[in-house]
Motif scaffolding. Structure first.
Motif, PDB file in Angstrom:
ATOM      1  N   UNK A 257       0.825  -1.203   0.000  1.00 37.51           N
ATOM      2  CA  UNK A 257       0.000   0.000   0.000  1.00 37.51           C
ATOM      3  C   UNK A 257       0.864   1.259   0.000  1.00 37.51           C
ATOM      4  N   UNK A 258       1.939   1.242   0.768  1.00 38.08           N
ATOM      5  CA  UNK A 258       2.843   2.391   0.822  1.00 38.08           C
ATOM      6  C   UNK A 258       3.489   2.612  -0.550  1.00 38.08           C
ATOM      7  N   UNK A 259       3.935   1.550  -1.184  1.00 35.50           N
ATOM      8  CA  UNK A 259       4.534   1.665  -2.512  1.00 35.50           C
ATOM      9  C   UNK A 259       3.505   2.167  -3.514  1.00 35.50           C
ATOM     10  N   UNK A 260       2.283   1.621  -3.462  1.00 37.45           N
ATOM     11  CA  UNK A 260       1.217   2.058  -4.368  1.00 37.45           C
ATOM     12  C   UNK A 260       0.953   3.550  -4.208  1.00 37.45           C
ATOM     13  N   UNK A 261       0.915   4.013  -2.989  1.00 33.25           N
ATOM     14  CA  UNK A 261       0.662   5.429  -2.737  1.00 33.25           C
ATOM     15  C   UNK A 261       1.777   6.293  -3.302  1.00 33.25           C
ATOM     16  N   UNK A 262       3.018   5.863  -3.135  1.00 27.75           N
ATOM     17  CA  UNK A 262       4.149   6.609  -3.702  1.00 27.75           C
ATOM     18  C   UNK A 262       4.056   6.670  -5.222  1.00 27.75           C
TER      19      UNK A 262
ATOM     20  N   UNK B   8       6.436   9.105 -14.299  1.00 24.89           N
ATOM     21  CA  UNK B   8       6.128   7.740 -13.917  1.00 24.89           C
ATOM     22  C   UNK B   8       7.179   7.264 -12.925  1.00 24.89           C
ATOM     23  N   UNK B   9       6.734   6.845 -11.781  1.00 21.46           N
ATOM     24  CA  UNK B   9       7.650   6.330 -10.762  1.00 21.46           C
ATOM     25  C   UNK B   9       7.603   4.818 -10.785  1.00 21.46           C
ATOM     26  N   UNK B  10       8.746   4.212 -10.809  1.00 19.66           N
ATOM     27  CA  UNK B  10       8.848   2.751 -10.784  1.00 19.66           C
ATOM     28  C   UNK B  10       8.905   2.278  -9.336  1.00 19.66           C
ATOM     29  N   UNK B  11       8.625   0.994  -9.136  1.00 20.28           N
ATOM     30  CA  UNK B  11       8.612   0.415  -7.796  1.00 20.28           C
ATOM     31  C   UNK B  11       9.974   0.554  -7.130  1.00 20.28           C
ATOM     32  N   UNK B  12      11.041   0.318  -7.870  1.00 18.59           N
ATOM     33  CA  UNK B  12      12.385   0.451  -7.313  1.00 18.59           C
ATOM     34  C   UNK B  12      12.661   1.865  -6.817  1.00 18.59           C
ATOM     35  N   UNK B  13      12.213   2.863  -7.578  1.00 21.46           N
ATOM     36  CA  UNK B  13      12.370   4.254  -7.149  1.00 21.46           C
ATOM     37  C   UNK B  13      11.582   4.519  -5.873  1.00 21.46           C
ATOM     38  N   UNK B  14      10.373   3.979  -5.824  1.00 24.59           N
ATOM     39  CA  UNK B  14       9.539   4.160  -4.635  1.00 24.59           C
ATOM     40  C   UNK B  14      10.201   3.525  -3.418  1.00 24.59           C
ATOM     41  N   UNK B  15      10.764   2.339  -3.593  1.00 23.17           N
ATOM     42  CA  UNK B  15      11.447   1.677  -2.481  1.00 23.17           C
ATOM     43  C   UNK B  15      12.635   2.488  -1.981  1.00 23.17           C
ATOM     44  N   UNK B  16      13.402   3.049  -2.905  1.00 19.20           N
ATOM     45  CA  UNK B  16      14.542   3.875  -2.502  1.00 19.20           C
ATOM     46  C   UNK B  16      14.069   5.134  -1.777  1.00 19.20           C
ATOM     47  N   UNK B  17      12.975   5.722  -2.242  1.00 14.75           N
ATOM     48  CA  UNK B  17      12.460   6.945  -1.626  1.00 14.75           C
ATOM     49  C   UNK B  17      11.905   6.686  -0.224  1.00 14.75           C
ATOM     50  N   UNK B  18      11.288   5.543  -0.035  1.00  8.00           N
ATOM     51  CA  UNK B  18      10.658   5.216   1.247  1.00  8.00           C
ATOM     52  C   UNK B  18      11.688   4.724   2.253  1.00  8.00           C
ATOM     53  N   UNK B  19      12.556   3.855   1.800  1.00 10.19           N
ATOM     54  CA  UNK B  19      13.518   3.225   2.707  1.00 10.19           C
ATOM     55  C   UNK B  19      12.880   2.043   3.414  1.00 10.19           C
ATOM     56  N   UNK B  20      13.688   1.164   3.981  1.00  2.88           N
ATOM     57  CA  UNK B  20      13.140  -0.058   4.586  1.00  2.88           C
ATOM     58  C   UNK B  20      12.237   0.209   5.790  1.00  2.88           C
ATOM     59  N   UNK B  21      12.497   1.273   6.532  1.00  2.68           N
ATOM     60  CA  UNK B  21      11.688   1.544   7.725  1.00  2.68           C
ATOM     61  C   UNK B  21      10.368   2.212   7.396  1.00  2.68           C
TER      62      UNK B  21
ATOM     63  N   UNK C 255       8.346   1.284   5.018  1.00  2.62           N
ATOM     64  CA  UNK C 255       7.394   0.363   4.389  1.00  2.62           C
ATOM     65  C   UNK C 255       6.172   0.081   5.253  1.00  2.62           C
ATOM     66  N   UNK C 256       6.305   0.220   6.567  1.00  5.44           N
ATOM     67  CA  UNK C 256       5.167  -0.047   7.449  1.00  5.44           C
ATOM     68  C   UNK C 256       4.562   1.228   8.020  1.00  5.44           C
ATOM     69  N   UNK C 257       4.799   2.343   7.334  1.00  6.95           N
ATOM     70  CA  UNK C 257       4.181   3.601   7.743  1.00  6.95           C
ATOM     71  C   UNK C 257       2.662   3.467   7.670  1.00  6.95           C
ATOM     72  N   UNK C 258       2.002   3.756   8.764  1.00  2.00           N
ATOM     73  CA  UNK C 258       0.543   3.679   8.797  1.00  2.00           C
ATOM     74  C   UNK C 258      -0.016   2.290   9.004  1.00  2.00           C
ATOM     75  N   UNK C 259       0.825   1.331   9.385  1.00  4.63           N
ATOM     76  CA  UNK C 259       0.360  -0.051   9.542  1.00  4.63           C
ATOM     77  C   UNK C 259      -0.671  -0.181  10.656  1.00  4.63           C
ATOM     78  N   UNK C 260      -0.478   0.533  11.744  1.00  3.09           N
ATOM     79  CA  UNK C 260      -1.425   0.463  12.865  1.00  3.09           C
ATOM     80  C   UNK C 260      -2.824   0.919  12.479  1.00  3.09           C
TER      81      UNK C 260
END
Length: 135
Positions: free
Chosen positions: A82-87, A95-108, A110-115
C-alpha cells in the motif's frame, strides 16, 4: 482534468499495477486466514463436543472477532504494498517505478501507517464477514 492535462490519458491508470499487487495478496491473506480460523473452530468443536456440533455456526461474537483479526492481519502484512502504491500514484508529472519508490521510502518506511490500516481493516472485515455469514 489536471491529470489528463499533465500526464495524458495514461495518467488516469497510474498505479493500476501497484494496486493489483496490493489487493491480490490482501484478498488471499484475508480469506485464507478467515477460513483457517473456521477450520480451527471445527477441530476444537469436534475434539470437545463430538461430531454432532461440528457444523454449528460461529456465534456473532466469534464472527466479529475472527473476521476482524483476519482483516487486521491482511492489512498489516500488505501495508508495504500500500505504501509503494501510494508513492507511485502520487508521483507528480512522471512515472515512478517500484524500485524508485522503495529507494524513496527506505526499509523503515514500508510499514508507515500499519497500525491505523490494521484497525481500519479489523472494523471493515468484522462488518463484512458478519453480514456475509448471516445473510
Amino acid at each position: 482534468r489536471s491529470i489528463v492535462r499533465e500526464d495524458g490519458v495514461r495518467g488516469l491508470l497510474r498505479g493500476y499495477t501497484s494496486t493489483c499487487f496490493r489487493d491480490a495478496p490482501f484478498m488471499v491473506l484475508l480469506f485464507l486466514s478467515y477460513e483457517q480460523f473456521k477450520t480451527w473452530k471445527i477441530r476444537l468443536t469436534f475434539a470437545h463436543q463430538g461430531p454432532g456440533q461440528v457444523l454449528s455456526p460461529w456465534s456473532d461474537t466469534e464472527t466479529v472477532l475472527w473476521a476482524g483479526v483476519s482483516g487486521a492481519i491482511a492489512g498489516l502484512l500488505t501495508t508495504p504494498f500500500d505504501v509503494i502504491k501510494t508513492q507511485v500514484m502520487t508521483a507528480s508529472g512522471r512515472t515512478m517505478r517500484v524500485g524508485e519508490a522503495l529507494r524513496a521510502i527506505g526499509p523503515y518506511g514500508l510499514f508507515t501507517g500499519a497500525g491505523p490500516r490494521s484497525v481500519w481493516w479489523f472494523c471493515v472485515c468484522s462488518i463484512f464477514f458478519t453480514s456475509f455469514e448471516r445473510l
